[in-house]
Design a protein around this motif. Structure first.
Motif, short mmCIF file in Angstrom:
data_model
loop_
_atom_site.label_atom_id
_atom_site.label_comp_id
_atom_site.label_asym_id
_atom_site.label_seq_id
_atom_site.Cartn_x
_atom_site.Cartn_y
_atom_site.Cartn_z
N TRP A 98 0.80 -1.21 0.00
CA TRP A 98 0.00 0.00 0.00
C TRP A 98 0.85 1.27 0.00
O TRP A 98 0.49 2.28 -0.60
CB TRP A 98 -0.93 0.01 1.21
N PHE A 99 2.02 1.22 0.66
CA PHE A 99 2.82 2.43 0.77
C PHE A 99 3.61 2.73 -0.51
O PHE A 99 4.30 3.74 -0.59
CB PHE A 99 3.78 2.35 1.97
N TRP A 100 3.52 1.86 -1.51
CA TRP A 100 4.13 2.13 -2.81
C TRP A 100 3.16 2.82 -3.77
O TRP A 100 3.57 3.32 -4.80
CB TRP A 100 4.63 0.83 -3.45
N ILE A 130 6.37 15.33 -3.09
CA ILE A 130 5.79 15.69 -1.79
C ILE A 130 6.33 14.77 -0.69
O ILE A 130 6.67 15.22 0.42
CB ILE A 130 4.25 15.61 -1.85
N MET A 131 6.44 13.48 -1.00
CA MET A 131 6.93 12.52 -0.02
C MET A 131 8.40 12.75 0.30
O MET A 131 8.85 12.42 1.40
CB MET A 131 6.72 11.10 -0.53
N VAL A 132 9.15 13.30 -0.65
CA VAL A 132 10.55 13.64 -0.38
C VAL A 132 10.65 14.61 0.79
O VAL A 132 11.57 14.53 1.61
CB VAL A 132 11.20 14.24 -1.65
N LEU A 133 9.70 15.53 0.88
CA LEU A 133 9.65 16.47 1.99
C LEU A 133 8.90 15.92 3.19
O LEU A 133 9.31 16.12 4.34
CB LEU A 133 8.99 17.78 1.54
N LEU A 134 7.81 15.20 2.92
CA LEU A 134 6.92 14.77 3.99
C LEU A 134 7.53 13.65 4.84
O LEU A 134 7.41 13.67 6.07
CB LEU A 134 5.59 14.31 3.41
N ALA A 135 8.19 12.68 4.22
CA ALA A 135 8.72 11.53 4.97
C ALA A 135 9.76 11.96 6.01
O ALA A 135 9.60 11.66 7.20
CB ALA A 135 9.29 10.50 4.00
N PHE A 169 17.09 -3.10 6.16
CA PHE A 169 17.83 -4.26 5.69
C PHE A 169 16.91 -5.48 5.53
O PHE A 169 17.26 -6.43 4.82
CB PHE A 169 18.96 -4.61 6.66
N ARG A 170 15.76 -5.47 6.15
CA ARG A 170 14.85 -6.62 6.12
C ARG A 170 14.06 -6.63 4.80
O ARG A 170 13.47 -5.63 4.40
CB ARG A 170 13.88 -6.56 7.30
N ASN A 171 14.06 -7.79 4.13
CA ASN A 171 13.37 -7.90 2.85
C ASN A 171 11.87 -7.67 2.98
O ASN A 171 11.23 -7.12 2.07
CB ASN A 171 13.62 -9.28 2.24
N GLU A 172 11.31 -8.09 4.11
CA GLU A 172 9.86 -7.98 4.27
C GLU A 172 9.38 -6.54 4.44
O GLU A 172 8.17 -6.27 4.41
CB GLU A 172 9.38 -8.82 5.45
N MET A 173 10.30 -5.60 4.61
CA MET A 173 9.91 -4.19 4.70
C MET A 173 9.41 -3.66 3.36
O MET A 173 8.67 -2.68 3.30
CB MET A 173 11.09 -3.35 5.19
N GLY A 174 9.85 -4.28 2.27
CA GLY A 174 9.40 -3.86 0.96
C GLY A 174 10.20 -2.73 0.34
O GLY A 174 9.68 -2.00 -0.53
N PHE A 175 11.47 -2.58 0.75
CA PHE A 175 12.33 -1.55 0.19
C PHE A 175 13.60 -2.11 -0.45
O PHE A 175 14.59 -1.40 -0.56
CB PHE A 175 12.71 -0.53 1.27
#
Length: 379
Positions: free
Chosen positions: A125-127, A138-143, A181-187
């Motif tokens: 969902w966060f992608w 916007i996310m570059v500033l917001l995150a 570093f965790r794969n399950e984070m989705g990054f």
């Protein structure tokens, strides 16, 4: 209206700002001219590789300015600004990954390659939304801004200061590094995000795009510098310096110190996020190593070497140290960190106000009749 305009235009009336912007403008024009209009065999030609390298240095310079704003003028030694830099970079990286589409190794039009490899069935969902440039920007500033807002609100409300705050900021970036570093984070886990194709429809592998990113980074550095100078030259900046030098007395005078600290901290985090966002398309990768506490410590070294509480000193330190790193890691890669540590010790002992302090040692007042920037800091 006149008061507002004078506050916004005040940085442009300072000689230090005029000199800085002038040098930056000349550098951007010179690099562009030498890259486009000199033959490749010429000694004056600036290659596409060098343009990208200089763009990376400018990203680091903007990051150093962000750190100097909170450390030099607010007295907060943040050892976690690498986290804000990395979050801005990941926001840009997610946008660039969505732009790949079906041109990836596995040809999936929606899922990035690493998700296909890990058997993800749908996009997290966060992608969602990162296929649109405006949302990503916007996310570059917001995150990073939101993280700084939450962290700063809790820390400053609890009046955590000094070395304790520095340790907490370092723990924050270390925790984020372990999480990413965790794969399950989705990054992308250990490998992060890479194999970018284009940005805003422009091919990232062309020399023209690389030059455009270099110029955009220079413009972002100029804007970030002016924003910081506007804050420093305002009443908010004077209160920030008061908080740095005598926090208890400033509270006694009736100022809400935690609000001042929070505002400046959030602005600094957003600038760091912008630096990270410009860094990623030029370097071509973003991974959890950018969260490393060692990287955040290096940023502080840049600022200290260049000159704390000057802003332009932070730029000088970031560019010089990273240029030296580029040169000496090829000559003595195992001894580079020892050389950096030795340089930091020497400058601290013999140049406590950094390189900027050496440049203006004999200058007592600037053209506004006020104390110059290099005399504002008490290291």
């Amino acid at each position: 209206m006149a008061t507002t305009n004078s506050w916004l235009l005040r940085p442009f009336q300072e000689r230090s700002t005029q000199i800085f912007l002038g040098i930056l403008f000349v550098a951007l024009v010179a690099v562009t001219f030498l890259h486009l209009f000199t033959p490749e065999g010429s000694a004056l030609h600036v290659s596409a590789y060098t343009v990208t390298l200089l763009g990376k240095y400018l990203c680091y310079a903007l990051l150093a300015v962000a750190v100097d704003l909170v450390w030099g003028y607010l007295g907060i030694l943040s050892l976690g600004h690498g986290a804000f830099f990395a979050l801005g970079g990941y926001a840009m990286g997610m946008y660039l990954m969505r732009q790949i589409g079906d041109r990836g190794v596995y040809g999936d039009p929606v899922l990035p390659d690493f998700m296909v490899f890990l058997n993800w069935q749908e996009l997290p969902w966060f992608w969602h939304g990162f296929d649109m440039a405006w949302f990503a920007f916007i996310m570059v500033l917001l995150a990073p801004g939101l993280l700084a807002l939450v962290f700063g609100f809790l820390a400053f409300r609890s009046r955590v200061t000094g070395v304790y705050l520095s340790i907490i900021t370092q723990a924050l970036t270390f925790a984020l590094m372990l999480a990413f570093f965790r794969n399950e984070m989705g990054f992308g886990g250990n490998n992060g995000l890479t194999d970018f194709k284009d940005i805003l429809g422009f091919n990232l592998r062309t020399d023209a795009t690389r030059l455009g990113l270099f110029i955009a980074t220079g413009i972002a550095l100029a804007i970030g510098y002016v924003i910081c100078r506007a804050i420093v030259a305002s009443k908010l900046g004077r209160v920030s310096v008061a908080c740095r030098d005598a926090e208890a007395r400033t509270r006694f005078l009736g100022y809400r110190v935690e609000r001042v600290q929070l505002f400046v901290f959030v602005v600094s985090a957003m600038l760091a996020g912008v630096a990270g966002a410009l860094y990623v398309p030029q370097v071509g990768i973003i991974n959890p190593s950018e969260f490393s506490p060692l990287f955040s410590i290096e940023i502080v070294v840049w600022v200290a070497l260049g000159g704390r509480a000057t802003l332009y000193g932070a730029v000088i330190g970031a560019i010089l140290v990273n240029y030296a790193k580029t040169v000496f890691t090829g000559i003595m890669p195992d001894a580079w960190l020892f050389a950096l540590g030795g340089l930091f010790v020497l400058v601290t002992v013999f140049l406590p106000k950094g390189i900027a302090g050496l440049l203006f040692r004999h200058r007592k007042t600037d053209d506004t009749g006020k104390t110059p920037d290099t005399q504002e800091a008490t290291v």
